[in-house]
Design a protein around this motif. Structure first.
Motif, short mmCIF file in Angstrom:
data_model
loop_
_atom_site.label_atom_id
_atom_site.label_comp_id
_atom_site.label_asym_id
_atom_site.label_seq_id
_atom_site.Cartn_x
_atom_site.Cartn_y
_atom_site.Cartn_z
N GLY A 31 11.94 -20.87 42.96
CA GLY A 31 11.44 -21.54 44.15
C GLY A 31 10.12 -20.96 44.60
N PHE A 32 10.01 -19.65 44.54
CA PHE A 32 8.76 -19.02 44.94
C PHE A 32 7.63 -19.41 44.00
N VAL A 33 7.93 -19.40 42.72
CA VAL A 33 6.90 -19.77 41.75
C VAL A 33 6.38 -21.17 42.04
N ARG A 34 7.28 -22.04 42.36
CA ARG A 34 6.86 -23.40 42.67
C ARG A 34 6.03 -23.46 43.94
N ALA A 35 6.49 -22.73 44.95
CA ALA A 35 5.75 -22.74 46.20
C ALA A 35 4.32 -22.26 45.96
N VAL A 36 4.19 -21.22 45.17
CA VAL A 36 2.86 -20.67 44.91
C VAL A 36 2.02 -21.65 44.09
N ALA A 37 2.68 -22.34 43.16
CA ALA A 37 1.94 -23.32 42.36
C ALA A 37 1.30 -24.36 43.27
N GLY A 38 1.99 -24.66 44.35
CA GLY A 38 1.49 -25.68 45.26
C GLY A 38 0.25 -25.29 46.03
N VAL A 39 -0.05 -24.00 46.05
CA VAL A 39 -1.26 -23.59 46.79
C VAL A 39 -2.23 -22.88 45.87
N MET A 40 -2.17 -23.25 44.60
CA MET A 40 -3.06 -22.61 43.65
C MET A 40 -4.52 -22.96 43.90
N HIS A 41 -4.73 -23.97 44.71
CA HIS A 41 -6.11 -24.35 45.01
C HIS A 41 -6.78 -23.32 45.92
N LEU A 42 -5.99 -22.44 46.53
CA LEU A 42 -6.61 -21.37 47.30
C LEU A 42 -7.13 -20.33 46.33
N PRO A 43 -8.40 -20.01 46.38
CA PRO A 43 -8.99 -19.12 45.38
C PRO A 43 -8.26 -17.78 45.28
N ALA A 44 -7.88 -17.22 46.41
CA ALA A 44 -7.21 -15.92 46.37
C ALA A 44 -5.91 -16.01 45.59
N VAL A 45 -5.19 -17.11 45.79
CA VAL A 45 -3.93 -17.27 45.07
C VAL A 45 -4.21 -17.48 43.58
N ALA A 46 -5.21 -18.28 43.29
CA ALA A 46 -5.54 -18.51 41.88
C ALA A 46 -5.88 -17.18 41.20
N ASP A 47 -6.62 -16.34 41.90
CA ASP A 47 -6.98 -15.04 41.32
C ASP A 47 -5.73 -14.20 41.06
N ALA A 48 -4.84 -14.18 42.04
CA ALA A 48 -3.64 -13.36 41.89
C ALA A 48 -2.78 -13.87 40.74
N LEU A 49 -2.69 -15.19 40.62
CA LEU A 49 -1.91 -15.74 39.52
C LEU A 49 -2.56 -15.41 38.19
N ALA A 50 -3.88 -15.48 38.16
CA ALA A 50 -4.57 -15.14 36.92
C ALA A 50 -4.32 -13.68 36.57
N ALA A 51 -4.31 -12.84 37.57
CA ALA A 51 -4.04 -11.42 37.32
C ALA A 51 -2.63 -11.22 36.77
N ASP A 52 -1.70 -11.98 37.36
CA ASP A 52 -0.32 -11.86 36.91
C ASP A 52 -0.20 -12.33 35.46
N ASP A 53 -0.85 -13.43 35.18
CA ASP A 53 -0.83 -13.97 33.84
C ASP A 53 -1.41 -12.96 32.86
#
Lengths: 210, 210, 210, 210
Positions: C106-128
């Motif tokens: 559920g959290f992963v999905r919630a975060v996917a929904g706000v990937m357009h926020l640059p900070a979130v995109a960066d954090a996801l890229a870091a996680d990846d």
DNA sequence: GATGAATGAGGTTTCATTCAT
DNA sequence: CATGAATGAAACCTCATTCAT
């Protein structure tokens, strides 16, 4: 450590918003009374408004409930009275006095305009019932004493007293030439004539009837 | 090619919309009565509505004016009457009968809710004046005949008759237990008692006065 | 008088809020997870929340960083292992196990929904990147050992392992009939088949390559 | 006389809004995709938007339903095919191709973020079911023919094919280095390996193994 | 005349965030 | 440190009104 919750301050703020709402609703009606206008009048931000009332309608309900509460309080002040007719006429007179606050008739009208909202209809019904519950025991005692006409059931008499007060309120709101101070006595006199009933002219005379 | 404007058809359509407006306004109040709802009720498109009324408010005004016109028409039907008190009580009774159409009290309330609109206030004032203009000559004649109390100026008496009718209307709208058929007679009796005034119990007594 | 700042207490509070945020974000998505709801879940006041996180987004970032940190920690636990294929399959399996906490998908999905926020995109890229950095050395060693297919560059293989884990996580979140315990083995088997590559059924055969 | 209702024009407008919604939702996520932004993209006024969709959520549902409908349409195009394995791989490939429209993965993510809305969850479930219903008969025929592994029930195989496609889509959205054209063949190959199952290396080859 | 698609101003309400206590 | 009352920007949505057909 924790911020002291100050219920007095909370209540004061609440009353401040209620006062502003009363003013604006009376002046502009329900739809004209935008939340923005009420907030401006109350000197608060829009967020604050919804901190105290979840909905514009809830503000209206709160005002109505305040009125109902005042009606209930009146009952206590009458404890110990022994003159039913006098009590009833005092009540009618006090309702007339309420109309002296120019906001009251305007508010009543604004509320009438949204009576189709179930919550408002319920609150108005409760208010109506409170008024009648206040009258009923005194009507019954008056009938028992022979001061109040007995040809009508108490509930019906109560309705008619409310009718007179309602019509009076509406008239004050509609007609600039119809003022509380100018017409109050006539209201009480008319109520007295109604309570005494036909055939008991003056009411004070020895109860010879028909 | 040019379509001949048929005034009868135009007027019929107009009345159809007025009827729908009356129904919807009574049921939902001014703000609840969306133009879409009125059009649905009238079975017309929204564009057609604005062919007949430039504004939603104008529809309300048209309904009010219709009521005022009816009041004026009543005056004509009274030509030739010679019993002022009877005429006055008939008028009060006819207003009570108006309340039998359940849409009337609802509409009155809806309009009350938008009295802050100047145009509506003006129309209501005109309606009020029409009612009083209808009453005034009969009150004066009644006073001259000695059937109507003379301790109050005619205009004030007129106000009070309107007050009684207004309160009655409101009561009918508010209280399901308060019906036109059940209370009409008491309204007329109360109006009679008011018109006759204190000290003239019953009013039917041989006109000893002054 | 000055309260000594207790870093342990501070960190505990922080984790408490993170836990509440994880729960609420998973259940209601990013926009549904109001700060008020998170505070209620955490049992704190809204002011306290902003003592620990300057922004709602920052809470999300903190949760993501915690996940990235866990990924990095996993690397240490693998020190000394000499079976690259086994390590890789253990990692895939451990990601499957993560999905057993129902809040994770559920959290992963919630975060996917706000990937357009640059900070979130960066954090996801870091996680990846952390996940792939964890995989890469073992893929390379597996290729060197001949246990892992050599027809694809290591980075691409890493991407596909992450693809499998991601698809698995999504499936668990979507389909109630698709459970971690029921499907975990098949995930590992499928990953093994992928890692071994075509033509090397079983994977243990003598690795002729390059 | 009456304005001719042009359903084609209506549908065209609807699709125009759907296209704009797809673009904006993909780019900014659900909460970032304000109705104002969608209207700007579509070149319409806000009122027009709500003429076509009662709610922002309903636009999302309409887009999802369009996708579901496309899935259903695909079924018809497969009539007459006799190579189940080929059909299944074509389907997987076509889903990969869908990801070539860069708005698709973004939209999928945006929708995932609001899956807590029951209406969205239902629509996604319907879409999922449509995909699986499309796959199932071909899996069954493939098993009957011996081309598809028989060690797993058809429904489970369907889930895994969807898993692969979903993971692929997510990967494309996340990783700029992971492109549809670059990875599509590997997706089909991996799906083939999965469908054929362990112990059937290569699938059609004479399969000498261990 | 009649229609209803299109419009956009404006209303209510939400919610992240600040700050005095 | 902790609190929650206060804030106001901004979102979604309604609805009276216009106008091309």
């Amino acid at each position: 450590m924790a911020r002291r919750v100050d219920p007095a301050r909370h209540e004061a703020r609440r009353l401040q918003i209620i006062g502003a709402g009363l003013t604006v609703l009376a002046a502009r009606g329900y739809e004209g009374a935008t939340t923005a206008a009420i907030c401006r009048e109350a000197g608060i931000g829009s967020g604050t408004f919804f901190h105290y009332f979840a909905t514009k309608t809830e503000l209206v309900l709160a005002i109505l409930e305040l009125g109902t509460a005042e009606t209930v309080e009146k009952a206590a002040a009458l404890e110990g009275r022994t003159d039913p007719l006098g009590v009833l006429l005092d009540l009618v007179g006090s309702w007339a006095d309420d109309a002296a606050d120019p906001r009251i008739p305007g508010f009543v009208r604004a509320v009438a305009g949204v009576m189709h909202l179930p919550a408002v209809a319920d609150a108005l019904a409760a208010d109506d019932r409170a008024q009648r519950d206040l009258l009923l025991p005194w009507i019954e005692r008056g009938q028992a004493d022979g001061d109040v006409r007995a040809d009508l059931p108490p509930a019906r008499i109560a309705s008619w007293l409310v009718l007179l007060s309602g019509g009076f309120l509406e008239r004050v709101a509609t007609d600039p030439g119809f003022t509380v101070v100018g017409e109050r006595d006539l209201l009480v006199a008319t109520a007295r004539a109604f309570l005494v009933g036909p055939g008991n002219a003056g009411g004070a005379t020895a109860g010879r009837r028909r």
